[in-house]
Design a protein around this motif. Structure first.
Motif, PDB file in Angstrom:
ATOM      1  N   GLY A 268       0.831  -1.206   0.000  1.00 37.80           N
ATOM      2  CA  GLY A 268       0.000   0.000   0.000  1.00 37.80           C
ATOM      3  C   GLY A 268       0.863   1.252   0.000  1.00 37.80           C
ATOM      4  N   VAL A 269       0.348   2.316  -0.576  1.00 35.81           N
ATOM      5  CA  VAL A 269       1.070   3.590  -0.619  1.00 35.81           C
ATOM      6  C   VAL A 269       0.285   4.602   0.209  1.00 35.81           C
ATOM      7  CG1 VAL A 269       1.885   5.467  -2.104  1.00 35.81           C
ATOM      8  CG2 VAL A 269       1.960   3.094  -2.908  1.00 35.81           C
ATOM      9  N   LEU A 270       0.946   5.115   1.236  1.00 39.55           N
ATOM     10  CA  LEU A 270       0.301   6.118   2.091  1.00 39.55           C
ATOM     11  C   LEU A 270       0.472   7.488   1.432  1.00 39.55           C
ATOM     12  CD1 LEU A 270      -1.012   5.308   4.737  1.00 39.55           C
ATOM     13  CD2 LEU A 270       0.969   6.218   5.934  1.00 39.55           C
ATOM     14  N   HIS A 271      -0.644   8.199   1.216  1.00 37.01           N
ATOM     15  CA  HIS A 271      -0.546   9.530   0.594  1.00 37.01           C
ATOM     16  C   HIS A 271      -0.416  10.630   1.632  1.00 37.01           C
ATOM     17  CE1 HIS A 271      -0.997   8.741  -3.724  1.00 37.01           C
ATOM     18  NE2 HIS A 271      -1.470   7.606  -3.268  1.00 37.01           N
ATOM     19  N   PHE A 272      -1.125  10.476   2.738  1.00 32.43           N
ATOM     20  CA  PHE A 272      -0.863  11.403   3.834  1.00 32.43           C
ATOM     21  C   PHE A 272      -1.207  10.736   5.159  1.00 32.43           C
ATOM     22  CE2 PHE A 272      -5.276  12.724   2.647  1.00 32.43           C
ATOM     23  CZ  PHE A 272      -5.919  12.566   3.875  1.00 32.43           C
ATOM     24  N   TRP A 273      -0.615  11.266   6.182  1.00 35.72           N
ATOM     25  CA  TRP A 273      -0.929  10.847   7.548  1.00 35.72           C
ATOM     26  C   TRP A 273      -0.868  12.101   8.412  1.00 35.72           C
ATOM     27  CZ3 TRP A 273       2.821   9.730  11.843  1.00 35.72           C
ATOM     28  CH2 TRP A 273       2.135   9.300  12.992  1.00 35.72           C
ATOM     29  N   GLN A 274      -1.875  12.319   9.185  1.00 30.48           N
ATOM     30  CA  GLN A 274      -2.040  13.474  10.072  1.00 30.48           C
ATOM     31  C   GLN A 274      -2.488  14.726   9.313  1.00 30.48           C
ATOM     32  OE1 GLN A 274       1.620  13.851  12.361  1.00 30.48           O
ATOM     33  NE2 GLN A 274       0.725  12.579  13.944  1.00 30.48           N
ATOM     34  N   VAL A 275      -3.561  15.289   9.803  1.00 26.11           N
ATOM     35  CA  VAL A 275      -4.164  16.468   9.178  1.00 26.11           C
ATOM     36  C   VAL A 275      -4.306  17.544  10.254  1.00 26.11           C
ATOM     37  CG1 VAL A 275      -6.180  17.328   7.918  1.00 26.11           C
ATOM     38  CG2 VAL A 275      -5.412  14.978   7.559  1.00 26.11           C
ATOM     39  N   ARG A 276      -4.133  18.784   9.848  1.00 27.14           N
ATOM     40  CA  ARG A 276      -4.251  19.907  10.802  1.00 27.14           C
ATOM     41  C   ARG A 276      -5.724  20.157  11.107  1.00 27.14           C
ATOM     42  NH1 ARG A 276       0.703  23.556   9.896  1.00 27.14           N
ATOM     43  NH2 ARG A 276       1.928  22.198   8.564  1.00 27.14           N
ATOM     44  N   GLN A 277      -6.289  19.282  11.897  1.00 21.99           N
ATOM     45  CA  GLN A 277      -7.714  19.373  12.204  1.00 21.99           C
ATOM     46  C   GLN A 277      -7.983  18.817  13.603  1.00 21.99           C
ATOM     47  OE1 GLN A 277      -9.405  16.854   9.149  1.00 21.99           O
ATOM     48  NE2 GLN A 277      -8.850  14.966  10.187  1.00 21.99           N
ATOM     49  N   ARG A 278      -9.143  19.193  14.133  1.00 22.39           N
ATOM     50  CA  ARG A 278      -9.594  18.655  15.412  1.00 22.39           C
ATOM     51  C   ARG A 278     -11.091  18.514  15.368  1.00 22.39           C
ATOM     52  NH1 ARG A 278      -7.658  21.205  21.011  1.00 22.39           N
ATOM     53  NH2 ARG A 278      -5.789  20.058  20.385  1.00 22.39           N
ATOM     54  N   PRO A 279     -11.668  17.345  15.597  1.00 23.59           N
ATOM     55  CA  PRO A 279     -10.951  16.110  15.913  1.00 23.59           C
ATOM     56  C   PRO A 279     -10.436  15.431  14.644  1.00 23.59           C
ATOM     57  CG  PRO A 279     -13.306  15.692  15.829  1.00 23.59           C
ATOM     58  CD  PRO A 279     -13.132  17.159  15.565  1.00 23.59           C
ATOM     59  N   GLY A 280      -9.654  14.366  14.864  1.00 23.69           N
ATOM     60  CA  GLY A 280      -9.268  13.523  13.742  1.00 23.69           C
ATOM     61  C   GLY A 280      -7.879  13.753  13.210  1.00 23.69           C
ATOM     62  N   LYS A 281      -6.995  14.324  14.030  1.00 20.81           N
ATOM     63  CA  LYS A 281      -5.648  14.637  13.546  1.00 20.81           C
ATOM     64  C   LYS A 281      -4.910  13.420  12.949  1.00 20.81           C
ATOM     65  CE  LYS A 281      -1.244  15.689  15.457  1.00 20.81           C
ATOM     66  NZ  LYS A 281      -0.595  15.720  16.745  1.00 20.81           N
ATOM     67  N   PRO A 282      -4.981  12.212  13.555  1.00 18.15           N
ATOM     68  CA  PRO A 282      -4.165  11.104  13.010  1.00 18.15           C
ATOM     69  C   PRO A 282      -4.692  10.477  11.726  1.00 18.15           C
ATOM     70  CG  PRO A 282      -4.777  10.722  15.332  1.00 18.15           C
ATOM     71  CD  PRO A 282      -5.651  11.816  14.807  1.00 18.15           C
ATOM     72  N   LEU A 283      -5.661  11.077  11.061  1.00 19.59           N
ATOM     73  CA  LEU A 283      -6.243  10.491   9.846  1.00 19.59           C
ATOM     74  C   LEU A 283      -5.164  10.084   8.829  1.00 19.59           C
ATOM     75  CD1 LEU A 283      -8.906  10.024   8.175  1.00 19.59           C
ATOM     76  CD2 LEU A 283      -8.507  12.304   7.224  1.00 19.59           C
ATOM     77  N   ALA A 284      -5.324   8.875   8.277  1.00 17.19           N
ATOM     78  CA  ALA A 284      -4.384   8.382   7.259  1.00 17.19           C
ATOM     79  C   ALA A 284      -5.153   8.056   5.988  1.00 17.19           C
ATOM     80  CB  ALA A 284      -3.664   7.134   7.761  1.00 17.19           C
ATOM     81  N   PHE A 285      -4.495   8.289   4.840  1.00 18.04           N
ATOM     82  CA  PHE A 285      -5.135   7.960   3.558  1.00 18.04           C
ATOM     83  C   PHE A 285      -4.102   7.427   2.581  1.00 18.04           C
ATOM     84  CE2 PHE A 285      -6.000   9.136  -0.863  1.00 18.04           C
ATOM     85  CZ  PHE A 285      -7.178   8.435  -1.053  1.00 18.04           C
ATOM     86  N   GLY A 286      -4.499   6.433   1.815  1.00 13.33           N
ATOM     87  CA  GLY A 286      -3.600   5.914   0.790  1.00 13.33           C
ATOM     88  C   GLY A 286      -4.311   4.963  -0.135  1.00 13.33           C
ATOM     89  N   LEU A 287      -3.519   4.245  -0.945  1.00 17.40           N
ATOM     90  CA  LEU A 287      -4.057   3.281  -1.896  1.00 17.40           C
ATOM     91  C   LEU A 287      -3.401   1.931  -1.669  1.00 17.40           C
ATOM     92  CD1 LEU A 287      -4.071   5.068  -5.389  1.00 17.40           C
ATOM     93  CD2 LEU A 287      -5.966   4.853  -3.766  1.00 17.40           C
ATOM     94  N   LEU A 288      -4.222   0.881  -1.673  1.00 17.46           N
ATOM     95  CA  LEU A 288      -3.723  -0.492  -1.652  1.00 17.46           C
ATOM     96  C   LEU A 288      -4.077  -1.048  -3.027  1.00 17.46           C
ATOM     97  CD1 LEU A 288      -2.475  -2.767   0.084  1.00 17.46           C
ATOM     98  CD2 LEU A 288      -4.799  -3.391   0.757  1.00 17.46           C
ATOM     99  N   GLY A 289      -3.092  -1.152  -3.910  1.00 14.35           N
ATOM    100  CA  GLY A 289      -3.405  -1.380  -5.321  1.00 14.35           C
ATOM    101  C   GLY A 289      -4.147  -0.142  -5.808  1.00 14.35           C
ATOM    102  N   ASP A 290      -5.343  -0.358  -6.396  1.00 17.74           N
ATOM    103  CA  ASP A 290      -6.108   0.841  -6.787  1.00 17.74           C
ATOM    104  C   ASP A 290      -7.271   1.082  -5.838  1.00 17.74           C
ATOM    105  OD1 ASP A 290      -7.683  -1.241  -7.492  1.00 17.74           O
ATOM    106  OD2 ASP A 290      -7.659  -0.832  -9.653  1.00 17.74           O
ATOM    107  N   GLN A 291      -7.212   0.428  -4.678  1.00 17.17           N
ATOM    108  CA  GLN A 291      -8.307   0.544  -3.700  1.00 17.17           C
ATOM    109  C   GLN A 291      -7.941   1.609  -2.662  1.00 17.17           C
ATOM    110  OE1 GLN A 291      -8.465  -2.991  -1.286  1.00 17.17           O
ATOM    111  NE2 GLN A 291     -10.693  -3.032  -1.363  1.00 17.17           N
ATOM    112  N   PRO A 292      -8.712   2.694  -2.581  1.00 20.01           N
ATOM    113  CA  PRO A 292      -8.403   3.696  -1.558  1.00 20.01           C
ATOM    114  C   PRO A 292      -8.666   3.152  -0.156  1.00 20.01           C
ATOM    115  CG  PRO A 292     -10.067   4.513  -3.125  1.00 20.01           C
ATOM    116  CD  PRO A 292      -9.891   3.047  -3.376  1.00 20.01           C
ATOM    117  N   PHE A 293      -7.845   3.556   0.792  1.00 18.04           N
ATOM    118  CA  PHE A 293      -8.138   3.228   2.195  1.00 18.04           C
ATOM    119  C   PHE A 293      -8.013   4.470   3.052  1.00 18.04           C
ATOM    120  CE2 PHE A 293      -3.543   2.286   1.821  1.00 18.04           C
ATOM    121  CZ  PHE A 293      -3.030   3.036   2.868  1.00 18.04           C
ATOM    122  N   LEU A 294      -8.844   4.526   4.077  1.00 18.19           N
ATOM    123  CA  LEU A 294      -8.743   5.579   5.074  1.00 18.19           C
ATOM    124  C   LEU A 294      -8.579   4.937   6.432  1.00 18.19           C
ATOM    125  CD1 LEU A 294     -11.260   7.123   3.046  1.00 18.19           C
ATOM    126  CD2 LEU A 294     -10.247   8.865   4.499  1.00 18.19           C
ATOM    127  N   GLY A 295      -7.659   5.444   7.212  1.00 21.79           N
ATOM    128  CA  GLY A 295      -7.520   5.029   8.599  1.00 21.79           C
ATOM    129  C   GLY A 295      -8.073   6.148   9.459  1.00 21.79           C
TER     130      GLY A 295
END
Ligand code: AMP
Ligand code: MG
Length: 417
Positions: A268-295
């Motif tokens: 999987g390729v992580l596109h970003f991890w952690q966003v300048r927001q509250r709540p939800g700062k540790p949000l992660a996003f990426g692709l596993l193959g062509d399937q998007p995933f959100l943590g």
């Protein structure tokens, strides 16, 4: 991988990976809540023929010129559904029912309530007809060849009624995105279980599944993985095929947060991890193959808000909805709110219309990301921009209505009881 990025950049990144789901044919009776995949052009006029709008008499208005009380001879009886053509001769009339095809020769309907006298085949009226009165022309609603719906429209009960009228059955819709919801955590037990000390019930699994369904996606049921790389990997391999993966928990900095590592170890390729927001700062996003995933972070408030801010619009973009993003409204803030600068806040709020017709918004009380009550009491999300430290009472803020809530429940001055 980018880290600690602004909320706008995070949202744009997520939405840029929204691939449309395939088009499928859906029986009209099942199409409620689906998204039209193609525009709809009327193949016929609606209504298809001129008809009577009243139970009454089809007449020629010219017959009454200079003789308003004239009696006419009844020469036909036209019920709804009559297939044969009728013609009304001068000095004659046809009894006609609501919805019955309008006969040639006539140009108006006199309602049955305006009969002055009826004897045998003769009838007179206490009303002089106006040409066109109580006649529904063909194509009054929709003309043949007219574009009635655009691709991307949500199928509401009203849409469904019009599609039925137009004879669109089955309906071309986008297949609802298949979303896997995987809750992680050694402490998580299913809602029907009695937790022992140290355990808590799984709030995010059921809530996220419901959010997916209400967003137009499909979620067969939530899954659970314990906090080990092996357990998360095993869960990922064993599940059904999906268009989108959503994790809750296990994406923070803790010793037992393994989701990101497992996804990366699987290619999987992580596109970003952690966003300048509250709540939800540790949000992660990426692709596993062509399937998007959100943590999504595991705190129930963070999970619910990250869904509304990122996942709901992502699903709408995958469905190619015409209005995929939550509309933002301007509201007057009820009290001054302090915040940490450099973080965009998603404050759970109540919006209401005050006695002067002004849209106002206030928070729902304590905003800790573990306090689920702040979500339950909310009908909107108040956006507090990242660049400020304080938003003053009376200033204008942008709010986003929660899709399951309405503008009611005024704290004190609302228009609704
Ligand atoms: P995590 O993001 O895994 O560090 O979890 C953050 C907090 O959210 C912890 O207090 C967890 O116990 C809690 N939490 C994680 N997953 C869930 C869940 N599915 N339901 C309710 N609370 C959760
Ligand atoms: Mg955890």
């Amino acid at each position: 991988m980018r880290t600690f990025i602004p909320f706008e950049e995070a949202l744009e990144t997520v939405l840029s990976f929204a691939r449309p789901t395939p088009i499928e044919k859906m029986p009209l009776s099942m199409a409620l809540g689906h998204t039209l995949a193609e525009g709809v052009v009327a193949r016929e006029d609606i209504p298809p023929f001129a008809s009577s709008a009243m139970d009454g008499f089809a007449v020629r208005s010219e017959d009454f010129v200079g003789d308003p009380t004239r009696s006419l001879r009844i020469t036909a009886h036209i019920p709804a559904g009559a297939a044969e053509p009728f013609f009304v001769e001068p000095g004659c009339t046809a009894v006609i029912m609501t919805g019955a095809p309008f006969p040639d020769g006539a140009d108006a309907v006199i309602p049955v309530e305006r009969v002055q006298n009826r004897e045998g085949d003769r009838v007179s009226f206490n009303l002089v007809p106006v040409p066109g009165r109580h006649v529904r022309p063909a194509a009054e609603d929709v003309e043949r060849g007219q574009q009635v719906f655009d691709a991307g429209e949500l199928i509401t009960p009203a849409t469904l009624g019009m599609l039925a009228t137009l004879g669109v059955d089955p309906v071309p819709v986008r297949r609802p995105p298949r979303v896997r919801i995987i809750s992680t955590g050694d402490e998580i037990v299913e809602p029907s279980r009695q937790p022992v000390r140290g355990q808590i019930r799984n709030a995010n699994g059921p809530a996220l599944c419901a959010q997916v369904r209400s967003a137009g996606g499909q979620c067969p049921g939530h899954e659970h993985a314990f906090d080990s790389e092996a357990a998360i990997r095993e869960c990922l391999f064993s599940g059904a095929e999906a268009d989108l993966l959503v994790f809750s928990g296990g994406v923070s900095m803790g010793d037992h947060d393994h989701v990101r590592q497992v996804l990366e170890s699987m290619g999987g390729v992580l596109h970003f991890w952690q966003v300048r927001q509250r709540p939800g700062k540790p949000l992660a996003f990426g692709l596993l193959g062509d399937q998007p995933f959100l943590g999504l972070p595991g705190n129930p408030v963070s999970s619910a808000m990250c869904f509304e801010i990122y996942v709901r619009p992502l699903i709408a973009h995958m469905l190619r909805r015409l209005t995929p993003d939550a509309g933002l409204l301007s509201a007057r803030l009820d009290r001054t709110m302090d915040k940490v600068p450099d973080l965009h806040y998603f404050t759970r709020g109540t919006a209401w219309i005050d006695g002067d017709g002004m849209l106002r918004a206030g928070d729902t009380g304590p905003q800790g990301s573990n306090l689920y009550g702040s979500v339950v009491r909310a009908n909107c999300i108040i956006h507090l921009p990242s660049d400020v430290e304080r938003v003053l009472a009376g200033s204008t803020v942008l709010i986003q209505m929660l899709p399951w809530a309405t503008l009611s429940g005024a704290p004190d001055t609302g228009v609704n009881p």
